[in-house]
Design an enzyme around this catalytic site. Structure first.
Site, short mmCIF file in Angstrom:
data_model
loop_
_atom_site.label_atom_id
_atom_site.label_comp_id
_atom_site.label_asym_id
_atom_site.label_seq_id
_atom_site.Cartn_x
_atom_site.Cartn_y
_atom_site.Cartn_z
N GLY A 79 53.19 15.54 30.61
CA GLY A 79 52.46 16.42 31.53
C GLY A 79 51.63 15.53 32.42
CB SER A 139 34.39 18.01 28.89
OG SER A 139 33.56 18.56 29.91
CE LYS A 188 35.97 20.94 27.75
NZ LYS A 188 36.51 22.05 28.45
CG HIS A 240 31.32 21.40 26.91
ND1 HIS A 240 32.03 21.87 28.00
CD2 HIS A 240 30.64 20.33 27.36
CE1 HIS A 240 31.78 21.11 29.05
NE2 HIS A 240 30.95 20.16 28.69
CG ASN A 241 34.51 24.93 28.60
OD1 ASN A 241 34.18 23.76 28.44
ND2 ASN A 241 35.59 25.25 29.25
CD GLU A 263 31.86 24.23 32.30
OE1 GLU A 263 32.17 23.23 31.64
OE2 GLU A 263 32.69 24.89 32.94
C1 6PG Z 1 35.27 20.79 31.65
C2 6PG Z 1 35.37 22.17 32.22
C3 6PG Z 1 36.79 22.55 32.37
C4 6PG Z 1 37.03 23.68 33.36
C5 6PG Z 1 36.60 25.01 32.86
C6 6PG Z 1 36.42 25.96 34.00
O1 6PG Z 1 34.61 20.65 30.64
O2 6PG Z 1 35.84 19.86 32.24
O3 6PG Z 1 34.73 23.07 31.40
O4 6PG Z 1 37.30 22.77 31.10
O5 6PG Z 1 36.44 23.38 34.56
O6 6PG Z 1 37.59 25.47 31.99
O7 6PG Z 1 36.28 27.19 33.46
P1 6PG Z 1 36.26 28.53 34.28
O8 6PG Z 1 37.40 28.47 35.26
O9 6PG Z 1 36.43 29.55 33.24
O10 6PG Z 1 34.94 28.55 34.99
#
Ligand code: 6PG
Length: 495
Positions: free
Chosen positions: A12, A133, A198, A201-202, A205
């Site tokens: 990939g 991430s 993770k 983490h999101n 975020e």
């Molecule tokens: C990261 C981000 C990455 C991505 C998100 C965006 O840690 O690099 O979190 O995983 O940008 O999945 O999420 P959304 O599209 O749901 O905002």
């Protein structure tokens, strides 16, 4: 380079896979690359050649990938989460993947899928996962890497991951690419632990972003500040306790002009937020394990609310604001209150996220190391922030800490800033500015610090209509009581 000596394969070669491959090459690891789309393999080959570091072998089949790797093989997958992961693994097994070979899922997989895969592939291959991430730039120059699976596989994979991950110095400051310091990569436990961490983490975020957006909204609506002015304040805040990647990019975005109209670019962007689902997964997990994460859930709801654009347009014309028209904010006082509110709400968000991880880790039997998780989030990842160093210290000092709000450093910070936080929320509420995330964090804080909640009445209500029983404060909690409330003679309470 012999035909059978690549250190690792990347299957990939889209944005993330290609950049991870280039990062590996730059750190001296040879890579066999393959994508179903030959043009992506060709692009990676071209960029690898331009980089001129370790050898890249562009493969045109999975059989070639297997033939090109050192044994036992290490194969990283950077394919969309979901069925594609299993499809590639099946194809690898057909092509001759051996039991001792490791396959690493580096996608944003749902952690329960990773749990299921861990079981399904036992006896067939070494299934490993690593959540990445940092987006495209992180993948290329230093991501945060959250790994889980068998400890044996980590012994083989760990040195590569530690080399390519973001690095920080002893004070927790991010170092430039290709430096050597403390790596933001760690082995977090078995099966789905890495993908789970993770996911949280999101979730954090989502909330972190929402809180910043609410401050921007309040400054804009209440103080009539232009985006660039707000951006300058954010840039200033980014020098202090709020220093973080999300603060930095928000400051940058707000000072950016639209190349077409010259107006602030942010004003030209439609206010409808997208989402891929990881925030939702975190909110669902919080509901399922019963560990409250209202600010994270609220951030998901806020995105949903943003999607109701046409209804909001109609409501804006039909639901008049009946607010305190005498409330004229003192701009510099409100700005300070918003700063403190943002800090406190952000702290509550992290407290919710870490408490959630603790609850799920207890259910899954994972030995999660929270100081280590905060350490590897200090650089490379999207929520990197200066105060992760303080979070890491808090868990180092008290590994059993139930909730970050109880750590001395944070308790003091909340005591100092709490009044300003309340004033900001009250101001928003009295003037009709939506600050759902910052308010929900304050609600979380107030509920958490309340020794006796009204759940006594709630338990009585449940028992009244459903015979669900209740416990008494003067008896062991395990003892269940029930009353046939409707048939009880009415008694006066002794006063
Ligand atoms: C990261 C981000 C990455 C991505 C998100 C965006 O840690 O690099 O979190 O995983 O940008 O999945 O999420 P959304 O599209 O749901 O905002």
């Amino acid at each position: 380079m012999t035909a059978t000596s690549c250190n690792i394969a990347m299957i990939g070669l889209g944005v993330m896979g290609r950049n991870l491959a280039l990062n590996l090459l730059e750190h001296g690891f040879s890579v066999a690359g393959y994508d179903l789309q030959a043009d992506l393999t060709a692009q990676a080959d071209k960029e690898a050649a331009a980089l001129g570091k370790a050898p890249f072998v562009a493969c045109d089949s999975l059989a070639q990938v297997l033939a090109t790797l050192q044994k036992p093989r290490v194969i990283a997958l950077s394919v969309p989460a979901g069925p594609a992961v299993d499809a590639v693994i099946s194809a690898l097994l057909e092509a001759g993947l051996a039991f001792e070979d490791t396959v690493i899922d580096t996608g944003n997989s749902l952690w329960t899928d990773t749990l299921a895969r861990d079981k399904a592939y036992q006896g067939k291959l070494q299934f490993f996962s690593t959540a990445v991430s940092g987006g495209e730039v992180g993948a290329r120059h230093g991501p945060a890497l959250m790994a889980s699976g068998s400890a044996d596989a980590w012994r083989q994979v760990g040195p590569m991951w530690k080399a390519i991950a973001a690095q920080v110095d002893a004070q927790g400051k991010p170092l430039p690419p290709m430096s050597q310091g403390e790596a933001c990569a760690a082995y977090l436990g078995p099966d789905g632990a890495g993908h789970y961490v993770k996911m949280v983490h999101n979730g954090i975020e989502y909330a972190d972003m929402q809180l910043i957006c609410e401050v921007y909204q309040c400054m804009s609506q209440q103080l009539g500040m232009a985006p660039a002015e707000i951006g300058k304040i954010f840039a200033d805040w980014n020098q202090g306790v709020l220093n973080s990647y999300l603060m930095e990019i928000s400051a940058d975005i707000l000072q950016q002009a639209d190349p077409e109209t010259g107006r602030p670019l942010v004003d030209m962007i439609l206010d409808k937020a997208g989402q891929k689902g990881t925030g939702l997964w975190t909110a669902v997990n919080s509901l399922e394990v019963g560990s409250p994460a209202p600010t994270i859930a609220q951030a998901v709801f806020a995105r949903a609310m943003s999607g109701l654009k046409s209804q909001r347009r109609e409501a804006a014309n039909n639901l008049p604001l009946m607010a305190e028209d005498t409330l004229t904010p003192d701009p510099s006082a409100l700005i300070t209150q918003l700063h403190d509110a943002l800090y406190c709400a952000k702290l509550c968000t992290y407290a919710q996220g870490f408490a959630l991880m603790k609850a799920t880790a207890a259910e899954q039997g994972w030995p999660l190391d929270y100081a280590e998780i905060a350490r590897i989030w200090r650089a490379g990842c999207i929520i990197r922030a200066i105060f992760l160093q303080d979070i890491s210290h808090a868990f180092q000092q008290q590994p059993e800490l139930e909730n970050l709000l109880l750590a001395g450093h944070f308790r003091d910070a909340l005591t100092e800033r709490q009044q300003n936080w309340r004033r900001a929320v009250a101001h928003a509420s009295l003037t009709g500015v939506s600050m759902s995330g910052i308010s929900s964090a304050l609600q979380y804080f107030d509920a958490f610090r309340t020794e006796v909640l009204p759940a006594n009445l709630l338990q009585a209500q449940r028992d009244y209509f459903g015979a669900h029983t209740y416990a008494r404060i003067d008896q062991p909690e395990s003892k269940a009581y029930h009353l046939t409330w409707s048939q009880m003679p009415r008694r006066q309470v002794n006063t």
